[in-house]
Design an enzyme around this catalytic site. Structure first.
Site, PDB file in Angstrom:
ATOM      1  N   GLY A  13       8.188  41.808 -22.434  1.00  0.00           N
ATOM      2  CA  GLY A  13       7.540  40.608 -21.897  1.00  0.00           C
ATOM      3  C   GLY A  13       6.419  40.166 -22.818  1.00  0.00           C
ATOM      4  N   GLY A  16       0.916  36.858 -20.809  1.00  0.00           N
ATOM      5  CA  GLY A  16      -0.458  37.320 -20.976  1.00  0.00           C
ATOM      6  C   GLY A  16      -0.584  38.831 -20.925  1.00  0.00           C
ATOM      7  N   ALA A  17       0.060  39.466 -19.963  1.00  0.00           N
ATOM      8  CA  ALA A  17      -0.067  40.915 -19.820  1.00  0.00           C
ATOM      9  C   ALA A  17       0.568  41.628 -21.012  1.00  0.00           C
ATOM     10  CB  ALA A  17       0.586  41.371 -18.511  1.00  0.00           C
ATOM     11  N   GLY A  18       1.756  41.191 -21.392  1.00  0.00           N
ATOM     12  CA  GLY A  18       2.471  41.851 -22.484  1.00  0.00           C
ATOM     13  C   GLY A  18       1.737  41.709 -23.809  1.00  0.00           C
ATOM     14  N   PHE A 117     -13.406  28.096  -6.730  1.00  0.00           N
ATOM     15  CA  PHE A 117     -11.989  28.332  -6.458  1.00  0.00           C
ATOM     16  C   PHE A 117     -11.874  28.965  -5.084  1.00  0.00           C
ATOM     17  CE2 PHE A 117      -7.869  28.561  -8.660  1.00  0.00           C
ATOM     18  CZ  PHE A 117      -8.081  27.652  -9.676  1.00  0.00           C
ATOM     19  N   ASP A 218      14.224  40.457 -13.528  1.00  0.00           N
ATOM     20  CA  ASP A 218      15.204  41.319 -14.200  1.00  0.00           C
ATOM     21  C   ASP A 218      14.780  42.790 -14.197  1.00  0.00           C
ATOM     22  OD1 ASP A 218      15.873  38.738 -14.766  1.00  0.00           O
ATOM     23  OD2 ASP A 218      15.797  38.933 -16.948  1.00  0.00           O
ATOM     24  N   GLN A 237       3.272  35.116  -2.227  1.00  0.00           N
ATOM     25  CA  GLN A 237       2.332  34.046  -1.897  1.00  0.00           C
ATOM     26  C   GLN A 237       2.976  32.661  -1.967  1.00  0.00           C
ATOM     27  OE1 GLN A 237      -1.096  32.907  -4.691  1.00  0.00           O
ATOM     28  NE2 GLN A 237      -2.124  33.740  -2.893  1.00  0.00           N
ATOM     29  N   HIS A 239       1.856  28.992  -2.280  1.00  0.00           N
ATOM     30  CA  HIS A 239       0.663  28.229  -2.655  1.00  0.00           C
ATOM     31  C   HIS A 239       0.684  26.908  -1.891  1.00  0.00           C
ATOM     32  CE1 HIS A 239      -2.279  26.090  -5.004  1.00  0.00           C
ATOM     33  NE2 HIS A 239      -2.494  27.125  -5.773  1.00  0.00           N
ATOM     34  N   LEU A 249       3.268  23.065  -9.366  1.00  0.00           N
ATOM     35  CA  LEU A 249       1.962  23.377  -8.818  1.00  0.00           C
ATOM     36  C   LEU A 249       0.900  22.347  -9.185  1.00  0.00           C
ATOM     37  CD1 LEU A 249       0.862  25.878  -7.238  1.00  0.00           C
ATOM     38  CD2 LEU A 249      -0.407  26.321  -9.314  1.00  0.00           C
ATOM     39  N   GLU A 252      -5.338  24.803  -7.514  1.00  0.00           N
ATOM     40  CA  GLU A 252      -6.461  24.867  -6.600  1.00  0.00           C
ATOM     41  C   GLU A 252      -7.727  24.304  -7.250  1.00  0.00           C
ATOM     42  OE1 GLU A 252      -6.016  28.533  -4.354  1.00  0.00           O
ATOM     43  OE2 GLU A 252      -8.089  28.909  -4.904  1.00  0.00           O
ATOM     44  N   ARG A 283      -5.249  30.947   0.026  1.00  0.00           N
ATOM     45  CA  ARG A 283      -3.989  30.210   0.027  1.00  0.00           C
ATOM     46  C   ARG A 283      -3.110  30.484   1.228  1.00  0.00           C
ATOM     47  NH1 ARG A 283      -2.932  31.280  -6.404  1.00  0.00           N
ATOM     48  NH2 ARG A 283      -4.568  29.842  -7.058  1.00  0.00           N
ATOM     49  N   HIS A 364       5.078  31.054  -4.937  1.00  0.00           N
ATOM     50  CA  HIS A 364       4.224  31.043  -6.123  1.00  0.00           C
ATOM     51  C   HIS A 364       4.031  32.388  -6.796  1.00  0.00           C
ATOM     52  CE1 HIS A 364       1.105  29.579  -8.717  1.00  0.00           C
ATOM     53  NE2 HIS A 364       0.181  30.351  -8.180  1.00  0.00           N
ATOM     54  N   GLU A 395       1.932  40.370 -13.436  1.00  0.00           N
ATOM     55  CA  GLU A 395       2.492  39.997 -12.134  1.00  0.00           C
ATOM     56  C   GLU A 395       3.622  40.927 -11.695  1.00  0.00           C
ATOM     57  OE1 GLU A 395       3.238  35.833 -11.555  1.00  0.00           O
ATOM     58  OE2 GLU A 395       4.308  36.184  -9.674  1.00  0.00           O
ATOM     59  N   ARG A 406      -3.129  37.074  -2.975  1.00  0.00           N
ATOM     60  CA  ARG A 406      -3.943  37.008  -4.180  1.00  0.00           C
ATOM     61  C   ARG A 406      -4.890  35.814  -4.139  1.00  0.00           C
ATOM     62  NH1 ARG A 406      -3.746  34.074  -8.879  1.00  0.00           N
ATOM     63  NH2 ARG A 406      -1.602  33.339  -8.710  1.00  0.00           N
ATOM     64  N   SER A 411      -4.983  36.393 -11.001  1.00  0.00           N
ATOM     65  CA  SER A 411      -3.832  36.899 -11.742  1.00  0.00           C
ATOM     66  C   SER A 411      -4.179  36.987 -13.215  1.00  0.00           C
ATOM     67  CB  SER A 411      -2.623  36.001 -11.556  1.00  0.00           C
ATOM     68  OG  SER A 411      -1.608  36.451 -12.419  1.00  0.00           O
ATOM     69  N   LEU A 412      -4.796  35.930 -13.732  1.00  0.00           N
ATOM     70  CA  LEU A 412      -5.144  35.947 -15.155  1.00  0.00           C
ATOM     71  C   LEU A 412      -6.088  37.113 -15.462  1.00  0.00           C
ATOM     72  CD1 LEU A 412      -5.483  32.085 -15.762  1.00  0.00           C
ATOM     73  CD2 LEU A 412      -3.590  33.584 -16.425  1.00  0.00           C
TER      74      LEU A 412
END
Ligand SMILES: Cc1cc2nc3c(=O)[nH]c(=O)nc-3n(C[C@H](O)[C@H](O)[C@H](O)COP(=O)(O)OP(=O)(O)OC[C@H]3O[C@@H](n4cnc5c(N)ncnc54)[C@H](O)[C@@H]3O)c2cc1C
Ligand code: SF4
Ligand code: SF4
Ligand code: FES
Lengths: 592, 237
Positions: A13, A16-18, A117, A218, A237, A239, A249, A252, A283, A364, A395, A406, A411-412
């Protein structure tokens, strides 16, 4: 032909996380990123509003407040040790991103700008706090670009457009993955010491969703097929502000800048339900009240949607009503929310500066996913035993910081904080571990068999029809409001679809860029995830966060203050549970 | 509404050369061209191959030549394109990159150009424990070029790029601009050096195709002009 590769560390992946994990792991061990999309196409790029961190650049804030808000927002299902790590590390993580080049918007004194937020508060006044750090309304885009840029700078190895479909698990240890090279259709075995999964969400189970076509779960499905567990799958979630019918989307951030929900009577209904936070309540709560308004006949024109109103004169009117001295202009909104204003103009033909925007809740975010501990090590079962060499972040993982719901901007934060921890922990492991032997000749067999069935199948079933049927049914029965009979019907329906799926044959029999075959494979993943989602939801006879049961409308801590673990063994679904880690914050009723 | 979609098809496993095929569809006026392509793929011919992900114009996967103009298939609509194409919508792969199958082109040359201009912040000074400060005015200076999603609509609409694939192309220059005009960056000179190559900036003939093609509304030609000025004058302003 099957190709073979060997790397110390693999990251599956390129979101962002990967990329965060890859940046840190690649400094120390031989690392490759495998991604089914070019990394810059990852869904992190669509994140709009902001990344939460208690920098306190605009007004007093503390990471402990952020932690409390996260736990409360998660309806007390979050593991509080993980939440503390996330909210504390968030501050350095955002500063790190700035140093890496991220072009945040700035305050008049040149610091990173922040905005309000949903669910983020000053714990003393209970009022919304400015905590979301932002780059216009394309914060996720800037995070993704910045991380990719730094991967290029550090010469990280990428296998772009390689889709992982199986994990090499042997004796409770992970030795790598098997992927399809989309361009050639050939299988590649990646042998590794450490593997980190960061494949994002799986919202394509639903029809109305903010999620990309590629978010098909996957790797969670591959985990299930290797008889490993998933956690808290009932918590998904919805949204509140999706573009009506399309689900795209509208962040928010719009409400952070002052926009409000309006029903058919022109009433700002959230003020009635949540008198303090109003439109900035979390949310799950906003989505439920939107549908409550709709059910009680106050949807616009009696239909299944309400308005999000961000006309400047209206925002200023409500600021005045709330005793807020701030006033805004059309130009201000155009610079703060350019993309979402454009989405609404392009995809709905509605100009938010002059007209209220029709919105509806949209599927979402997956709070559940692949269970991990705070070091991102994947859990083998609810006892906390880990699978050696396997990590997950972002995620797709459930650590669990988001609990039952959340908060926006979290998440970010989760991606960069746990992506970094994952990269470091995996590198530590790769430095001390050696490669375990794998059986090269048979390593790709399970993956090959899954592809062969679809390529050589003679059945007459059509993947597109089954997918549509699944998505419509999930919207109806496994959405914002759920009931026992609805979930039972969902499970029956999913099993019928799974039976039909056995007769799906890809229409494209070729090797090169066979997207028909890969979409059919992805549908199999969605069906498996839908089944465990509905089963987990049926078993949870209470309402908490994003999971609302009309037949059990209240939270029941005595019986359900616990995480759900689900596995599929010999075709049978098994449920078990893991206690929630509670440190400082005792469960209480959520009021906003 | 009735829609006639004409798609340029090519599958190297079965076809000697590309050919046009027409599909008659019944769609909503506000369906996206991406929806139309999915309709073909999911109901008429599963072998049609396209790249796509986000479906709302932010991931940059589905750049195509639609009615002769480079567009993201998820960001243009069948009614508009039926009107523009006078009753037909033509869809073909973007030009100037090798076609692999149907709409899928080899993006590697495009990303190689992107990598050549050092698309990352260079600043080796110690930033200290907090963020580097930057004024809002300095931040706004390069705001436009931060929007780029690397979709390649611009580069593959550029006649200079069609003529010579070694031309670094507008997308790479946009990326260079994003860093050259960022006050926190220290590598403007190296980037300008790369762009002063014969296949760099000067191949741009200011035809504006790129600006018209950019789905993010970036003023591409203007950005190129600013980089040209910086190279000419040695002043970054
Ligand atoms: C419209 C929208 C707006 C949002 N706004 C915000 C916000 O303002 N703030 C916030 O905090 N959160 C926001 N979110 C949520 C947040 O963006 C996501 O949760 C987050 O970006 C997920 O990041 P990730 O790195 O886990 O996965 P992703 O970014 O989704 O990346 C997944 C990666 O995995 C790869 N992959 C998937 N399957 C495979 C496979 N089989 N083989 C190989 N590779 C694979 C993909 O190619 C991709 O590179 C938003 C989400 C959406 C949809
Ligand atoms: S302005 Fe320059 S880069 Fe843009 S299309 Fe014309 S020649 Fe190409
Ligand atoms: S400048 Fe515009 S057209 Fe060119 S790659 Fe970037 S987003 Fe696409
Ligand atoms: S599918 Fe993402 S830009 Fe069109």
């Amino acid at each position: 032909m099957v190709h073979h590769h060997q790397f110390d560390a693999l990251v599956v992946g390129g979101g962002g996380a990967g990329l965060m994990a890859a940046l840190h792991a690649s400094k120390r061990v031989k690392t490759a990123v495998i991604s089914k999309l070019y990394p810059t196409r990852s869904h992190t790029g669509t994140a709009q509003g902001g990344i939460g961190a208690a920098l306190g650049n605009m007004e007093p804030d503390k990471w402990e407040w952020h932690a409390y808000d996260t736990v409360k927002g998660g309806d007390f299902l979050s593991d509080q040790d993980a939440v503390d790590i996330m909210c504390k590390e968030a501050i350095d993580a955002v500063i790190d991103l700035e140093h890496l080049g991220l072009p945040f918007d700035r305050t008049p004194d040149g610091k990173i700008s922040q905005r309000r937020f949903g669910g983020h508060t000053n714990n003393e006044t209970k009022k919304p706090v400015m905590r979301a750090c932002h780059a216009a309304d394309r914060t996720g885009h800037m995070i993704l670009q910045t991380l990719y840029q730094n991967c290029i700078k550090n010469k990280v190895t990428f296998f772009d457009e390689f889709q992982v479909i199986d994990l090499l698990i042997d004796d409770g240890k992970c030795n790598g993955v098997v992927a399809v090279c989309l361009a050639t259709g050939e299988l590649h075995v990646f042998h590794s010491k450490g593997t980190l999964l960061a494949t994002g969400g799986f919202g394509k189970m639903w029809k109305v969703t903010s999620n990309a076509h590629s978010l098909t779960g996957d790797l969670p499905a591959a985990i299930l097929r290797r008889q490993l567990p998933l956690e808290d799958m009932e918590f998904f979630q919805f949204h509140p502000t999706g573009v009506y019918k399309l689900g795209i989307l509208l962040s928010e951030a719009a409400r952070g800048e002052g926009a409000v929900f309006i029903n058919d009577k022109g009433e700002r209904f959230m003020a009635r339900y949540m008198p303090t936070m109003k439109d900035l309540a979390p949310r799950d709560i906003c989505s439920r009240y939107i549908y409550k308004e709709v059910r009680e006949g106050r949807g616009i024109g009696g239909k299944d949607y309400v308005y999000l109103d961000f006309r400047p004169d209206q925002i200023n009117k409500y600021f005045e009503e709330d005793g807020n001295t701030k006033r805004i202009t059309a130009e201000y909104l155009e610079t703060r929310l350019p993309d979402i204003i454009e989405f609404s103009r392009v995809y709905q033909g509605v100009d938010p500066i002059t007209q209220p925007v029709p919105i509806q809740p949209t599927a979402h975010y997956a709070m559940g996913g692949i269970p991990t501990n705070v070091d991102t090590e994947v859990l083998a079962d609810a006892s906390g035993k880990t699978i050696e060499g396997l990590y997950a972040a972002g995620e797709v993982a459930c650590v669990s910081v988001h609990g039952a719901n959340r908060l926006g901007t979290n998440s970010l934060v989760d991606l960069v904080v746990f992506g970094k921890i994952g990269g470091i922990k995996m590198a530590d492991y790769c430095e001390r571990a050696s490669f375990r032997a794998i059986k090269k000749e048979t390593a790709a067999d399970f993956a090959q068999s899954q592809i062969d069935v679809l390529r050589n199948g003679k059945g007459g079933e059509d993947a597109a029809k089954i997918r549509k049927s699944l998505q419509v049914m999930m919207d109806d029965n496994v959405g914002v409001y759920r009931t026992g009979p609805g979930l039972e019907a969902a499970i029956t329906h999913i099993r019928e679809l799974q039976a039909r799926y056995k007769n799906v044959a890809a229409k494209d029999k070729g090797m090169l860029w066979n997207t028909d075959l890969m979409e059919a494979w992805e549908l199999g993943a969605l069906l498996d995830l839908a089944e465990v989602t509905a089963v987990s939801a049926l078993a949870r006879q209470e309402s908490r966060g994003g999971h609302f049961r009309e037949d059990f409308p209240t939270r029941n801590d005595a019986d359900f203050l616990k995480h759900t673990f689900v596995t599929v063994k010999n075709g049978k679904i098994e449920l078990s549970s893991k206690p929630v880690t509670i440190t400082r914050y005792k469960p209480e009723e959520r009021k906003y | 509404m009735k829609v006639c979609l004409k798609i340029k098809r090519f599958n190297p496993e079965t076809d000697k050369k590309p050919y046009w095929k027409s599909y008659e569809l019944d769609l909503e006026p506000k369906d996206r061209i991406l929806d139309a392509l999915h309709e073909v793929k999911w109901t008429l011919d599963g072998t049609l191959s396209i790249r796509r992900s986000c479906a709302h114009g932010v991931c940059g996967s589905d750049a195509m030549r639609i009615n002769g103009r480079n567009r993201l298939a998820c960001k243009v609509f069948v009614d508009d394109e039926m009107a523009f194409g006078k009753g037909v919508i033509t869809v073909e792969p973007i030009l100037g990159l090798p076609v692999i199958k149907d709409m899928i082109v080899d993006m590697e040359p495009f990303f190689a150009h992107y990598r050549s201009i050092m698309p990352f912040l260079v600043n080796d000074t110690d930033p200290g424990p907090r963020e580097r400060l930057q004024s809002s005015e300095d931040r706004v200076r390069f705001d436009d070029t931060t929007k780029c999603i690397l979709c390649a609509c611009c580069t593959t609409s550029c006649p200079s790029f069609w003529a010579r694939g070694d031309y670094v192309g507008p997308a790479a220059i946009v990326q260079a601009h994003r860093f050259i005009f960022d006050t926190r960056d220290h590598a403007a000179e190296e980037r300008l050096q790369v762009l002063s190559d014969p296949n760099g900036l000067w191949r741009c003939r200011t035809v504006f195709n790129c600006t018209e093609a950019c789905p993010r509304g970036i003023q591409v030609t203007k950005a190129i002009g600013e980089v040209k000025d910086a190279l000419r004058t040695g002043v970054i302003a």
